[in-house]
Design an enzyme around this catalytic site. Structure first.
Site, short mmCIF file in Angstrom:
data_model
loop_
_atom_site.label_atom_id
_atom_site.label_comp_id
_atom_site.label_asym_id
_atom_site.label_seq_id
_atom_site.Cartn_x
_atom_site.Cartn_y
_atom_site.Cartn_z
N ASP A 59 0.83 -1.20 0.00
CA ASP A 59 0.00 0.00 0.00
C ASP A 59 0.87 1.25 0.00
O ASP A 59 0.37 2.37 -0.12
CB ASP A 59 -0.99 0.00 1.16
CG ASP A 59 -0.33 -0.08 2.53
OD1 ASP A 59 0.92 -0.16 2.59
OD2 ASP A 59 -1.06 -0.08 3.54
N SER A 60 2.18 1.08 0.06
CA SER A 60 3.12 2.18 -0.16
C SER A 60 2.94 2.79 -1.55
O SER A 60 3.41 3.90 -1.81
CB SER A 60 4.56 1.70 0.00
OG SER A 60 4.81 0.54 -0.77
N ASP A 79 -1.08 -6.09 -0.42
CA ASP A 79 -1.52 -5.52 0.85
C ASP A 79 -3.03 -5.33 0.87
O ASP A 79 -3.62 -4.87 -0.11
CB ASP A 79 -0.88 -4.14 1.05
CG ASP A 79 0.37 -4.20 1.89
OD1 ASP A 79 0.61 -5.21 2.58
OD2 ASP A 79 1.13 -3.21 1.87
N GLU A 104 -1.44 -5.71 8.48
CA GLU A 104 -0.67 -5.22 9.61
C GLU A 104 -1.26 -5.83 10.87
O GLU A 104 -2.42 -5.60 11.20
CB GLU A 104 -0.70 -3.69 9.64
CG GLU A 104 0.04 -3.08 8.45
CD GLU A 104 0.16 -1.56 8.53
OE1 GLU A 104 -0.23 -0.99 9.56
OE2 GLU A 104 0.67 -0.97 7.56
N GLU A 117 9.14 -4.41 10.65
CA GLU A 117 9.58 -3.10 10.15
C GLU A 117 9.95 -2.15 11.26
O GLU A 117 9.24 -2.02 12.26
CB GLU A 117 8.48 -2.46 9.29
CG GLU A 117 8.88 -1.07 8.78
CD GLU A 117 7.90 -0.48 7.78
OE1 GLU A 117 8.18 0.64 7.30
OE2 GLU A 117 6.89 -1.13 7.47
#
Length: 275
Positions: free
Chosen positions: A51-52, A90, A122, A189
């Site tokens: 999703d970056s 994602d 996440e 991360e």
């Protein structure tokens, strides 16, 4: 017709990646487009349609504004451009954190419409139950702990995690919960190096580090960061190229040639045939 049958390339799957625990490090990069996916495919074990993409491609300030439709569009492109690497997409903010049924409906849509091999979530509080629900219904899931970009509004920015005892314990618990719920791998991360090693030793599935530790079972970076497309990159990024500089040089050359009427030249122009 040739009697030789074209060699079939088998795409890596969740069990292939899970089996790499403690073995040869897993090479992962992000991909958002078909041409880039094609270039990366020969070198990577796993391509993440992160999703970056919202920040890297669409210019959003963070990943919160990314939609399911955006992820599906880019997931389809990456699947078209790759053949060998496992492709993980994602699930964006707001698409899986609520009920398990909602998470399943959105994950199933992503899998059906892209053909990808897995989804990533996440793994914050209460998400482990949804991971379990998805895996039991046939959807491979990758977890993500530590610095969670989708929680940027709560955290007040992108900050390294695991610097206090309480935070270390929480992140370790979330990683264990994700693995025990059936995640085939866990992205770690932006955490203290020692915590990343502790997580890697504590769970039975591979850890994929980003700003974590060389001791993780694999590594991932945002491709555009490591290729040098941005002026600023996070501390944990190592630049392996200077594409921003190369693109700037190429565009400046093109602009100068146009203004000086050197482009197009005879080699780029069509001429009528004589007679």
């Amino acid at each position: 017709m040739s009697s030789q049958r074209q060699e079939t390339v088998r795409r890596l799957t969740a069990p292939d990646i899970a089996a790499r625990k403690g073995g040869v490090p897993i090479v992962c990069l992000t991909a958002y487009t078909a041409p880039v996916a094609e270039i990366l495919d020969d070198h990577c074990d796993l391509l993440l349609v992160g999703d970056s993409v919202g920040m890297v491609v669409h210019g959003l300030p963070n990943t919160v504004g990314v939609t399911l439709d955006m992820m599906i569009l880019h997931g389809q492109a990456v699947m078209r451009g790759s053949r060998k690497a496992m492709v993980v997409v994602d699930l964006p903010f707001g698409s899986y954190e609520g009920s398990a049924e909602m998470a399943y409906a959105n994950a199933a849509r992503v899998m059906k419409e892209t053909g990808c091999n897995a989804v990533k979530v996440e793994a914050g509080p209460a998400v482990a139950e949804n991971i379990d629900y998805l895996v039991k219904r046939g959807i491979p899931v990758m977890g993500h702990v530590g610095l969670r970009p989708q929680a940027v509004m709560v955290d007040g920015g992108f900050r390294a995690k695991g610097k206090t005892d309480h935070e270390r314990a929480r992140i370790l618990d979330e990683a264990r919960a994700a693995a025990e719920s059936g995640a085939f791998a866990v992205v770690v991360e932006g955490v203290a190096e020692g915590l990343a090693r502790e997580i890697t030793g504590a769970i039975d599935v591979p850890t994929i580090g980003i700003g974590a530790s060389a001791g993780c079972d694999g590594q991932i970076l945002v491709t555009d960061d490591m290729l040098g497309l941005f002026d600023w990159t996070p501390k944990f990024v190592r630049r392996y190229g200077d594409l921003r500089g190369e693109i700037t040089k190429a565009v400046a050359g093109y602009a100068d040639d146009v203004r000086q009427r050197r482009f197009p030249g005879p080699a780029e122009i069509y001429f009528a045939k004589a007679g």
